[in-house]
Design a protein around this motif. Sequence first.
Motif, PDB file in Angstrom:
ATOM      1  N   ASP A   1      -5.701   5.015 -37.451  1.00  0.00           N
ATOM      2  CA  ASP A   1      -6.418   6.291 -37.502  1.00  0.00           C
ATOM      3  C   ASP A   1      -6.607   6.861 -36.106  1.00  0.00           C
ATOM      4  O   ASP A   1      -6.494   8.080 -35.903  1.00  0.00           O
ATOM      5  N   LEU A   2      -6.916   6.013 -35.140  1.00  0.00           N
ATOM      6  CA  LEU A   2      -7.095   6.475 -33.765  1.00  0.00           C
ATOM      7  C   LEU A   2      -5.769   6.936 -33.174  1.00  0.00           C
ATOM      8  O   LEU A   2      -5.700   7.951 -32.461  1.00  0.00           O
ATOM      9  N   ALA A   3      -4.705   6.198 -33.473  1.00  0.00           N
ATOM     10  CA  ALA A   3      -3.391   6.548 -32.931  1.00  0.00           C
ATOM     11  C   ALA A   3      -2.895   7.888 -33.474  1.00  0.00           C
ATOM     12  O   ALA A   3      -2.259   8.670 -32.759  1.00  0.00           O
ATOM     13  N   SER A   4      -3.199   8.167 -34.726  1.00  0.00           N
ATOM     14  CA  SER A   4      -2.737   9.407 -35.360  1.00  0.00           C
ATOM     15  C   SER A   4      -3.652  10.595 -35.072  1.00  0.00           C
ATOM     16  O   SER A   4      -3.280  11.742 -35.338  1.00  0.00           O
ATOM     17  N   GLY A   5      -4.846  10.323 -34.558  1.00  0.00           N
ATOM     18  CA  GLY A   5      -5.810  11.385 -34.325  1.00  0.00           C
ATOM     19  C   GLY A   5      -6.638  11.729 -35.542  1.00  0.00           C
ATOM     20  O   GLY A   5      -7.446  12.665 -35.522  1.00  0.00           O
ATOM     21  N   ARG A   6      -6.434  10.981 -36.609  1.00  0.00           N
ATOM     22  CA  ARG A   6      -7.231  11.220 -37.818  1.00  0.00           C
ATOM     23  C   ARG A   6      -8.702  10.942 -37.557  1.00  0.00           C
ATOM     24  O   ARG A   6      -9.579  11.606 -38.116  1.00  0.00           O
ATOM     25  N   LEU A   7      -8.962   9.936 -36.730  1.00  0.00           N
ATOM     26  CA  LEU A   7     -10.305   9.638 -36.248  1.00  0.00           C
ATOM     27  C   LEU A   7     -10.268   9.590 -34.728  1.00  0.00           C
ATOM     28  O   LEU A   7      -9.217   9.355 -34.122  1.00  0.00           O
ATOM     29  N   VAL A   8     -11.433   9.783 -34.112  1.00  0.00           N
ATOM     30  CA  VAL A   8     -11.555   9.669 -32.664  1.00  0.00           C
ATOM     31  C   VAL A   8     -12.746   8.787 -32.340  1.00  0.00           C
ATOM     32  O   VAL A   8     -13.610   8.530 -33.199  1.00  0.00           O
ATOM     33  N   ARG A   9     -12.796   8.330 -31.102  1.00  0.00           N
ATOM     34  CA  ARG A   9     -13.949   7.560 -30.652  1.00  0.00           C
ATOM     35  C   ARG A   9     -15.185   8.459 -30.609  1.00  0.00           C
ATOM     36  O   ARG A   9     -15.117   9.602 -30.154  1.00  0.00           O
TER      37      ARG A   9
ATOM     38  N   PRO B   1     -12.752  14.071 -35.873  1.00  0.00           N
ATOM     39  CA  PRO B   1     -12.752  14.998 -34.740  1.00  0.00           C
ATOM     40  C   PRO B   1     -13.009  16.432 -35.187  1.00  0.00           C
ATOM     41  O   PRO B   1     -12.734  16.807 -36.330  1.00  0.00           O
ATOM     42  N   GLU B   2     -13.526  17.235 -34.263  1.00  0.00           N
ATOM     43  CA  GLU B   2     -13.599  18.673 -34.481  1.00  0.00           C
ATOM     44  C   GLU B   2     -12.208  19.270 -34.249  1.00  0.00           C
ATOM     45  O   GLU B   2     -11.266  18.568 -33.867  1.00  0.00           O
ATOM     46  N   ALA B   3     -12.065  20.568 -34.465  1.00  0.00           N
ATOM     47  CA  ALA B   3     -10.770  21.219 -34.312  1.00  0.00           C
ATOM     48  C   ALA B   3     -10.218  21.088 -32.901  1.00  0.00           C
ATOM     49  O   ALA B   3      -8.997  21.025 -32.697  1.00  0.00           O
ATOM     50  N   ASP B   4     -11.117  21.014 -31.925  1.00  0.00           N
ATOM     51  CA  ASP B   4     -10.673  20.902 -30.530  1.00  0.00           C
ATOM     52  C   ASP B   4     -10.470  19.456 -30.085  1.00  0.00           C
ATOM     53  O   ASP B   4     -10.183  19.198 -28.920  1.00  0.00           O
ATOM     54  N   GLY B   5     -10.623  18.491 -31.022  1.00  0.00           N
ATOM     55  CA  GLY B   5     -10.394  17.090 -30.709  1.00  0.00           C
ATOM     56  C   GLY B   5     -11.622  16.326 -30.283  1.00  0.00           C
ATOM     57  O   GLY B   5     -11.575  15.089 -30.156  1.00  0.00           O
ATOM     58  N   ARG B   6     -12.729  17.015 -30.044  1.00  0.00           N
ATOM     59  CA  ARG B   6     -13.963  16.324 -29.662  1.00  0.00           C
ATOM     60  C   ARG B   6     -14.576  15.631 -30.875  1.00  0.00           C
ATOM     61  O   ARG B   6     -14.368  16.022 -32.019  1.00  0.00           O
ATOM     62  N   ALA B   7     -15.352  14.569 -30.612  1.00  0.00           N
ATOM     63  CA  ALA B   7     -16.011  13.833 -31.691  1.00  0.00           C
ATOM     64  C   ALA B   7     -17.057  14.705 -32.368  1.00  0.00           C
ATOM     65  O   ALA B   7     -17.874  15.346 -31.699  1.00  0.00           O
ATOM     66  N   ARG B   8     -17.009  14.728 -33.707  1.00  0.00           N
ATOM     67  CA  ARG B   8     -18.016  15.491 -34.449  1.00  0.00           C
ATOM     68  C   ARG B   8     -19.403  14.879 -34.281  1.00  0.00           C
ATOM     69  O   ARG B   8     -20.412  15.591 -34.254  1.00  0.00           O
ATOM     70  N   PHE B   9     -19.460  13.566 -34.166  1.00  0.00           N
ATOM     71  CA  PHE B   9     -20.734  12.860 -33.992  1.00  0.00           C
ATOM     72  C   PHE B   9     -20.653  12.070 -32.681  1.00  0.00           C
ATOM     73  O   PHE B   9     -20.245  10.904 -32.679  1.00  0.00           O
ATOM     74  N   ALA B  10     -21.014  12.701 -31.580  1.00  0.00           N
ATOM     75  CA  ALA B  10     -20.855  12.095 -30.255  1.00  0.00           C
ATOM     76  C   ALA B  10     -22.098  11.318 -29.861  1.00  0.00           C
ATOM     77  O   ALA B  10     -23.218  11.846 -29.898  1.00  0.00           O
ATOM     78  N   LEU B  11     -21.893  10.059 -29.511  1.00  0.00           N
ATOM     79  CA  LEU B  11     -22.996   9.215 -29.057  1.00  0.00           C
ATOM     80  C   LEU B  11     -23.483   9.662 -27.680  1.00  0.00           C
ATOM     81  O   LEU B  11     -22.710  10.168 -26.881  1.00  0.00           O
ATOM     82  N   PRO B  12     -24.796   9.489 -27.409  1.00  0.00           N
ATOM     83  CA  PRO B  12     -25.784   8.738 -28.193  1.00  0.00           C
ATOM     84  C   PRO B  12     -26.544   9.563 -29.229  1.00  0.00           C
ATOM     85  O   PRO B  12     -27.348   9.014 -29.965  1.00  0.00           O
TER      86      PRO B  12
END
Length: 316
Positions: free
Chosen positions: A266-274, A187-198
Amino acid sequence: MQQTTGGTSTMETNWLEDFLKLAEEGNFSRAAEARNSSQPAFSRRIRGLEDWVGTKLIDRDTHRIALTEAGETFRTAAEDVLRRLAQGRDRTREVGGAEAGTLRFAATHALSLTFFPDWLRDQGDDQDLATVSLLADNMQACEKIMLAGKADFLLCHHHPASPHRLEPGGFCSIRLGDDRLVPVCLPEADGRARFALPGRAEEPLSYLAYDDRSGMGRILAAAQVICERHAALRPVFRSHLATALLRMARDGKGIAWAPHSLCAPDLASGRLVRAGGEDWDVPMEIHLFRPKSRQGQAVETFWSRALAATGPRQER
């Protein structure tokens, strides 16, 4: 050594092993080296096998050695013969008390970490179970282990559209559970995905991809979610290990489709995001495969227990 009786070649089982290694490698030199043989001796054994079968099995006119149509048919038969010999040997040793009560599992890496321990515990008390042997590897290697008769069971992810080498004529399976491939990234600092599909064609997303040995890579390709939803991706790293792709995703190197069973913490902790919504997910099943032919008592008893726990409708 090739023998003849009345002008008819006598086939040797090591010829079958040579043939299968050549089919795998697609190259005489590499196959001979893998079989600890000189290339001339290896080639003579392949010729001897073709003489015994009575037809050409190898197409030597292409740059990469390929099987003829007859060779593809014989490959299945060779695998079946060697597997049945290995199983017969093991059952005989079990009767003789040499390997009584051993259950041999092959499992893909991800499931050996996330699913297998808890599932095995749920099958009964340790005192009720036979000795368990577990070998974890990529899907391609696990298939070879099963086809060679070196494991009683294979635990793996399954998708109806994804090909595998455990043909219905020789193997059956039961569905043990469900999982899904989920696109994840840092995630970016604001929680958004750094690599957002598509992604965009002019600026494709960095993509952490599975290589050809991976069963989950096959499933992802068969589901065609990347193609059909027009994802703009640029492969920057490949591995057959979902754990390796996850590590790279945590380091911010790109987007990876990981099994939810592995990336859920990872998703639960926020370490990774969808990296995309649920419409980018790929549903999978978790299957336990076994040979259809009757096995030793320990294997049959365990299978009956697993089948009873899942229900007879789950057997395929």
